[in-house]
Design a protein around this motif. Structure first.
Motif, mmCIF file in Angstrom:
data_model
loop_
_atom_site.group_PDB
_atom_site.id
_atom_site.type_symbol
_atom_site.label_atom_id
_atom_site.label_comp_id
_atom_site.label_asym_id
_atom_site.label_seq_id
_atom_site.Cartn_x
_atom_site.Cartn_y
_atom_site.Cartn_z
ATOM 1 N N UNK A 35 0.848 -1.183 0.000
ATOM 2 C CA UNK A 35 0.000 0.000 0.000
ATOM 3 C C UNK A 35 0.884 1.234 0.000
ATOM 4 N N UNK A 36 0.280 2.412 -0.025
ATOM 5 C CA UNK A 36 1.067 3.645 -0.116
ATOM 6 C C UNK A 36 1.909 3.892 1.129
ATOM 7 N N UNK A 37 3.088 4.483 0.933
ATOM 8 C CA UNK A 37 3.907 4.887 2.065
ATOM 9 C C UNK A 37 3.267 6.098 2.748
ATOM 10 N N UNK A 38 3.550 6.218 4.045
ATOM 11 C CA UNK A 38 2.865 7.247 4.837
ATOM 12 C C UNK A 38 3.862 8.108 5.609
ATOM 13 N N UNK A 39 3.354 9.007 6.432
ATOM 14 C CA UNK A 39 4.223 9.940 7.152
ATOM 15 C C UNK A 39 5.166 9.229 8.111
ATOM 16 N N UNK A 40 4.740 8.105 8.668
ATOM 17 C CA UNK A 40 5.636 7.329 9.517
ATOM 18 C C UNK A 40 6.834 6.836 8.741
ATOM 19 N N UNK A 94 2.959 7.551 16.384
ATOM 20 C CA UNK A 94 1.836 6.641 16.529
ATOM 21 C C UNK A 94 0.827 6.909 15.417
ATOM 22 N N UNK A 95 -0.076 5.953 15.216
ATOM 23 C CA UNK A 95 -1.154 6.152 14.268
ATOM 24 C C UNK A 95 -2.192 7.119 14.811
ATOM 25 N N UNK A 96 -3.139 7.506 13.982
ATOM 26 C CA UNK A 96 -4.156 8.479 14.399
ATOM 27 C C UNK A 96 -5.079 7.935 15.478
ATOM 28 N N UNK A 97 -5.056 6.603 15.691
ATOM 29 C CA UNK A 97 -5.874 6.014 16.752
ATOM 30 C C UNK A 97 -5.078 5.776 18.015
ATOM 31 N N UNK A 98 -3.842 6.258 18.071
ATOM 32 C CA UNK A 98 -3.016 6.101 19.254
ATOM 33 C C UNK A 98 -2.268 4.790 19.326
ATOM 34 N N UNK A 99 -2.483 3.883 18.349
ATOM 35 C CA UNK A 99 -1.769 2.611 18.324
ATOM 36 C C UNK A 99 -0.573 2.707 17.384
ATOM 37 N N UNK A 102 0.081 10.474 25.570
ATOM 38 C CA UNK A 102 0.652 10.002 24.308
ATOM 39 C C UNK A 102 -0.087 10.448 23.057
ATOM 40 N N UNK A 103 -1.445 10.454 23.090
ATOM 41 C CA UNK A 103 -2.185 10.803 21.883
ATOM 42 C C UNK A 103 -2.002 12.271 21.516
ATOM 43 N N UNK A 104 -2.137 13.153 22.499
ATOM 44 C CA UNK A 104 -1.935 14.584 22.253
ATOM 45 C C UNK A 104 -0.494 14.845 21.828
ATOM 46 N N UNK A 105 0.448 14.224 22.523
ATOM 47 C CA UNK A 105 1.861 14.439 22.216
ATOM 48 C C UNK A 105 2.207 13.950 20.816
ATOM 49 N N UNK A 106 1.549 12.879 20.380
ATOM 50 C CA UNK A 106 1.805 12.372 19.034
ATOM 51 C C UNK A 106 1.395 13.395 17.978
ATOM 52 N N UNK A 107 0.258 14.042 18.183
ATOM 53 C CA UNK A 107 -0.183 15.069 17.233
ATOM 54 C C UNK A 107 0.740 16.284 17.278
ATOM 55 N N UNK A 108 1.153 16.672 18.482
ATOM 56 C CA UNK A 108 2.099 17.786 18.610
ATOM 57 C C UNK A 108 3.398 17.460 17.876
ATOM 58 N N UNK A 109 3.887 16.236 18.055
ATOM 59 C CA UNK A 109 5.119 15.816 17.402
ATOM 60 C C UNK A 109 4.983 15.847 15.888
ATOM 61 N N UNK A 110 3.840 15.405 15.372
ATOM 62 C CA UNK A 110 3.621 15.399 13.931
ATOM 63 C C UNK A 110 3.691 16.823 13.380
ATOM 64 N N UNK A 111 3.036 17.757 14.054
ATOM 65 C CA UNK A 111 3.101 19.156 13.622
ATOM 66 C C UNK A 111 4.528 19.686 13.707
ATOM 67 N N UNK A 112 5.243 19.323 14.781
ATOM 68 C CA UNK A 112 6.612 19.804 14.979
ATOM 69 C C UNK A 112 7.550 19.273 13.893
ATOM 70 N N UNK A 113 7.392 18.003 13.544
ATOM 71 C CA UNK A 113 8.225 17.432 12.485
ATOM 72 C C UNK A 113 7.975 18.147 11.157
ATOM 73 N N UNK A 114 6.716 18.415 10.873
ATOM 74 C CA UNK A 114 6.379 19.091 9.618
ATOM 75 C C UNK A 114 6.866 20.534 9.599
#
Length: 347
Positions: free
Chosen positions: A37-42, A211-216, A258-270
């Motif tokens: 399948x397609x490659x993703x942000x991870x 993490x994925x958008x569902x926290x897993x 973890x879930x909030x921090x994962x979203x913060x990290x994603x924005x920070x990486x971008x």
């Protein structure tokens, strides 16, 4: 980006990075992905960006489209041709330069796969059975029973790496047991027959785990990823569904939130910023403000990659030509290596 104080493994990685910077031409990297399948942000922040960085630094790069390995944990390889071309498009859109990198398919390089038999003779059943990564992958498999390919996967991976005499393999910590099997195979072949193979070093990724958008754990099979090819609207929809928590103030605290921090990290990486700074900017804005910032950051970051990928996907002849050239190069290398192996073993 903010980095923690280096630990012992980090110090080793920094030493390896210094040697790469001093003489990039002394290294050959082997890396790759399964076309499921397609490659993703991870994938991008975990491996793709690093491949591009190293290639631009002058390191020779081999990129495997591991189509045979799709069958390790599933009965059939659905839409394989489409996924193979899509994976090539993802690599090129991310910045891999096919004029210097070798992008090739498992199934197109028979000499590579012929290395499996002598390599299997160099490891014991007990050693394969103790591999923790294989155990984890079997446990996570969606099948009631897995094929023998899963059990021998580390040796197949050794053939992938050693056929081109790669001496540097970018990996995550979870892949270190596989890498150690490769090192064992190389050492034992050299000791038993002749010094044919380098003993490759592992270049541990410095990228933080997303993490994925569902926290897993992020996985294409769980549907919790943001593909590089996703549209802006699809990306916004996926981020809107992402898990957060009940606290209004946004903070970067991976251990407790973890879930909030994962979203913060994603924005920070971008944004190429410290995640603590991103969280402080959002402050008391709550989950809605956090998701808005993440959506804007991801869409802005992916905009040029999406545009390039759309051009590539529309030119399937070019994608096939890139693969054909890479397959020809990989075949020449694999044939030469197999000839050396046969001479060393007197077969």
């Amino acid at each position: 980006m903010h980095t923690a104080t280096p630990t012992a493994p980090d110090a080793s990685r920094l030493d390896l990075e210094a040697r790469i910077a001093a003489d990039p031409g002394a290294f050959r990297i082997m890396t790759g992905d399964r076309p499921t399948g397609p490659l993703h942000l991870g994938h991008y922040f975990g491996t793709l960006a690093n491949r591009v960085r190293l290639q631009r630094a002058g390191v020779e790069v081999f990129v495997l489209v591991a189509d045979y390995q799709v069958l390790t944990d599933r009965d059939v390889a659905d839409r394989l041709g489409e996924h193979v071309e899509g994976l090539v498009a993802d690599q090129l859109a991310a910045g891999i330069d096919p004029s210097t990198a070798t992008i090739f398919q498992h199934s197109a390089v028979p000499a590579l796969n012929q290395l499996m038999l002598p390599f299997l003779s160099l490891v014991s059943v007990a050693e394969l059975g103790r591999n923790p990564t294989v155990k984890d992958e079997i446990a996570a498999s969606r099948q009631d029973a897995v094929s023998g390919l899963m059990f021998t996967y580390p040796v197949h991976q050794a053939a992938d790496i050693l056929f081109c005499k790669a001496n540097l393999v970018p990996v995550g910590k979870d892949q270190l047991p596989h890498q150690e099997i490769t090192r064992t195979v190389a050492r034992r072949f050299n000791e038993r027959y002749a010094p044919v193979f380098p003993v490759p070093e592992a270049l541990l990724s410095a990228a933080p785990l997303l993490l994925g958008t569902d926290g897993r754990k992020m996985s294409k099979s769980r549907g919790n990823t943001i593909a590089l090819s996703a549209t802006a609207d699809e990306t916004a929809r996926l981020i809107r569904r992402a898990r957060t928590d009940g606290e209004r103030r946004i903070a970067y605290a991976p251990e407790t939130r973890p879930e909030v921090s994962n979203l913060v990290l994603l924005a920070a990486l971008c944004q190429d910023r410290d995640p603590h700074e991103v969280a402080a900017d959002i402050g008391d804005g709550g989950a809605a403000a956090l998701k808005r910032v993440v959506t804007e950051s991801v869409n802005e970051f992916l905009r040029p990659i999406r545009a390039r990928r759309a051009e590539l996907a529309a030119d399937r002849a070019h994608l096939r030509a890139v693969l054909a050239a890479g397959n020809a190069r990989a075949n020449a290398v694999a044939d030469a290596t197999l000839a050396e192996v046969r001479a060393a073993m007197a077969t």
